[in-house]
Design an enzyme around this catalytic site. Structure first.
Site, PDB file in Angstrom:
ATOM      1  N   LYS A 147      -0.591  -4.185  -3.307  1.00  0.00           N
ATOM      2  CA  LYS A 147      -1.897  -3.623  -2.941  1.00  0.00           C
ATOM      3  C   LYS A 147      -2.006  -2.217  -3.524  1.00  0.00           C
ATOM      4  O   LYS A 147      -1.342  -1.292  -3.061  1.00  0.00           O
ATOM      5  CB  LYS A 147      -2.080  -3.569  -1.426  1.00  0.00           C
ATOM      6  CG  LYS A 147      -3.428  -2.991  -0.996  1.00  0.00           C
ATOM      7  CD  LYS A 147      -3.558  -2.916   0.511  1.00  0.00           C
ATOM      8  CE  LYS A 147      -4.918  -2.362   0.917  1.00  0.00           C
ATOM      9  NZ  LYS A 147      -5.119  -0.958   0.500  1.00  0.00           N
ATOM     10  N   ASP A 184      10.116   5.119 -10.152  1.00  0.00           N
ATOM     11  CA  ASP A 184       9.667   5.635 -11.448  1.00  0.00           C
ATOM     12  C   ASP A 184      10.303   6.967 -11.802  1.00  0.00           C
ATOM     13  O   ASP A 184      10.428   7.309 -12.984  1.00  0.00           O
ATOM     14  CB  ASP A 184       8.144   5.769 -11.453  1.00  0.00           C
ATOM     15  CG  ASP A 184       7.443   4.428 -11.595  1.00  0.00           C
ATOM     16  OD1 ASP A 184       8.135   3.398 -11.558  1.00  0.00           O
ATOM     17  OD2 ASP A 184       6.209   4.407 -11.739  1.00  0.00           O
ATOM     18  N   SER A 234       0.813  -1.209   0.000  1.00  0.00           N
ATOM     19  CA  SER A 234       0.000   0.000   0.000  1.00  0.00           C
ATOM     20  C   SER A 234       0.851   1.267   0.000  1.00  0.00           C
ATOM     21  O   SER A 234       1.547   1.549  -0.977  1.00  0.00           O
ATOM     22  CB  SER A 234      -0.949  -0.051   1.207  1.00  0.00           C
ATOM     23  OG  SER A 234      -1.887   0.986   1.157  1.00  0.00           O
TER      24      SER A 234
END
Length: 565
Positions: free
Chosen positions: A324, A310, A299
């Site tokens: 998740k 990224d 999460s």
């Protein structure tokens, strides 16, 4: 009364009826008859409950039926939409709020009795006079021993509103009399940042166990503390961190990203796309950074790791995270209970959704995903990771994957080296935890002399704690297996000593001890030495395998036998 005034109530009533009719007509017309569907469904459920209550052969508690039905209904949606009963709401919220009101102890339950494992420094119990090792046998004048003693019931009785009082009766040591203490409940902190110290002369380390209300300010305090020691590199350890508040993860990521970088975005059927971007005010935008993750990182942990990966801001080391990527909104119900309903998915800056696949209703594959990963060999080698989602690209063009967790840039795997059936039974049965508690409880006066990890560890190494444990375990049903014990000696010593250090000192000392021979930490220091914490544009996602002995229970988080009140 004139004619006009005489008919005024009638006209008002007619107007209300017409308004309801028109409102219902347009609601049905423009919502796809959604209102009638909901009403018909709820009426059907109400009819069923009424029939059962009225005609069933035995007396039925309808409220209990509803409590049992709520989780089942939500489980048909997805694995993370949940119902939380009224009695559990407080505990569920406390875990993320960063504090609660209670007496300020950590305890375990052994032989149907509360054993005080630690008394929180400067907390209500310490001020009242309670000590680690005390056994609580009475609460508010009534005996509290036996089968009724559970973690839930203990916390219910010991927690309470601020400044309220609770009478606690304890037995200390081998005394036979019950000592009485009046404890005034106060605010008890629950820290997200559980360790921050220097790994070497240049590298700072911060362990974060969840993302709660106070995670970001705790992070800033930890960074300031490391700043006093002139750290030049930073590792943030999110292993075992199951997540929490999205906002806290965004605040953290903002501290390390330059202005305008996308951190995460959320989107759902009835939730418009919402983007979270860095504002350029972070104080550590160029600090060399490594983030540690594993299969229990979920999460909000994945939001942070995904933002760093990224944006090519740092190196991710460890094993593939949980996967998740669903956003839950808490919704309170009229009786004080609560649901956490999935309203959106979150997406990392490259556009990937981290959520692993699931089907509606009971999904055995989803529930057993980590076990399946283990059996498939994913915990041992990065080559075993199967990416079912599409390819995405980081800012520098490196390939990353969606559809099931964050895959690390550098893989550090588990190995079975040193693991035997004796070790498995010793660790999984709880015998090591019991031994550690009892040894500390029986030797508190001696152990209290050691106030640092270095001092305590020097004492423990003289004890031969493995042999002490083996003798204890044999008395408690675990047969001695000399060849297995010798093969697992290093693992046994590490686990046993880690629990003794935790019980005598604190969580930071425990974490520091485990990190001393942690392969992920060794790999982190290598990355910093070689200056590779900023991935290069041409670099592919590397999965460098490091096979090491590993035990999840000894390495991650506070053990589930310990509770706070």
């Amino acid at each position: 009364m004139n004619r006009k005034n005489r008919f005024m109530p009638v006209w008002l009533a007619v107007s209300v009826v017409i308004g309801i009719f028109i409102g219902t007509f347009f609601a049905n017309r423009f919502s796809g008859n959604r209102l009638s569907i909901i009403n018909s469904g709820s009426n059907k459920l109400n009819d069923l409950l009424h029939i059962v209550d009225d005609q069933y052969v035995d007396t039925v508690n309808v409220n209990d039926l509803v409590e049992k039905a709520m989780p089942t209904i939500l489980s048909e949606l997805d694995p993370h939409s949940v119902y939380i009963s009224q009695k559990d709401v407080q505990q569920a919220n406390d875990d993320l709020k960063g504090s609660f009101f209670g007496v300020g102890i950590e305890f375990t339950i052994r032989k149907d009795t509360i054993h005080v494992q630690n008394v929180i420094s400067n907390g209500p119990s310490e001020r009242a006079g309670l000590l680690a090792g005390d056994k609580i046998v009475e609460i508010d004048g009534e005996p509290f021993v036996g089968k009724k003693v559970t973690n839930e019931e203990a916390m219910h009785r010991l927690k309470g509103d601020k400044d309220t009082k609770v009478q606690i009766g304890v037995v200390r040591g081998k005394e036979k009399t019950v000592r009485q203490y009046t404890v005034t409940r106060g605010e008890i902190p629950m820290k997200s940042v559980t360790a921050s110290y220097m790994l070497d002369d240049h590298t700072g380390y911060i362990k974060i166990k969840n993302f709660g209300d106070k995670t970001y300010p705790e992070l800033l305090i930890a960074l300031a503390r490391l700043g006093q020691e002139d750290f030049e590199n930073l590792v943030i350890d999110l292993r075992g961190n199951t997540g929490g508040y999205l906002g806290s993860a965004v605040q953290m990521a903002n501290e390390f990203l330059s202005r305008g970088k996308l951190i995460v975005y959320t989107e759902g059927r009835r939730s418009q796309r919402q983007e979270y971007r860095s504002d350029g005010r972070g104080s550590y935008q160029r600090l060399p950074l490594v983030v540690l993750i594993d299969e229990a990182s979920a999460s909000a942990s994945e939001i942070f790791a995904g933002a760093i990966q990224d944006n090519d801001r740092g190196t991710i080391i460890g094993r593939r995270s949980f996967g998740k990527g669903l956003v839950q909104q808490p919704i309170s119900l009229h009786d004080g209970s609560m649901i956490r309903l999935t309203i959106a998915r979150y997406y990392s800056p490259s556009g990937r959704c981290i959520q692993k696949p699931y089907t509606s209703g009971a999904d055995r594959n989803y529930e057993e995903d980590l076990l399946n990963r283990y059996q498939h060999g994913e915990f041992f080698t990065g080559d075993s990771i199967k990416h079912e989602g599409p390819e995405y690209h980081t800012s520098n063009g490196r390939v990353v994957y969606g559809g099931g967790g964050i895959t690390p840039d550098i893989f550090v795997g588990e190995d079975t080296l040193g693991v035997t059936s004796y070790y498995k039974e010793a660790s999984m049965s709880g015998l090591i935890l019991q031994f550690a508690y009892e040894y500390v409880d029986d030797n508190r006066q001696q152990l209290s002399k050691y106030t640092t990890k270095k001092e305590l560890l020097a004492y423990l190494k003289k004890l031969n704690t493995v042999e002490l444990f083996v003798q204890y375990a044999e008395k408690n049903g675990l047969k001695r297996r000399n060849l297995m014990i010798q093969k697992s000696r290093q693992l046994l010593e590490r686990y046993i000593n880690s629990r003794l250090i935790y019980n005598v000192l604190d969580e930071e000392a425990w974490t520091e001890y485990l990190n001393d021979d942690d392969p992920a930490i060794r790999e982190t220091l290598r990355v910093f030495r070689e200056g590779k914490s900023f991935p290069e544009p041409e670099q592919k996602t590397e999965q460098k395998d490091q096979k090491v002995a590993y035990d999840y229970r000894a390495t991650h988080g506070r053990n589930s036998m310990v509770a706070r009140a």
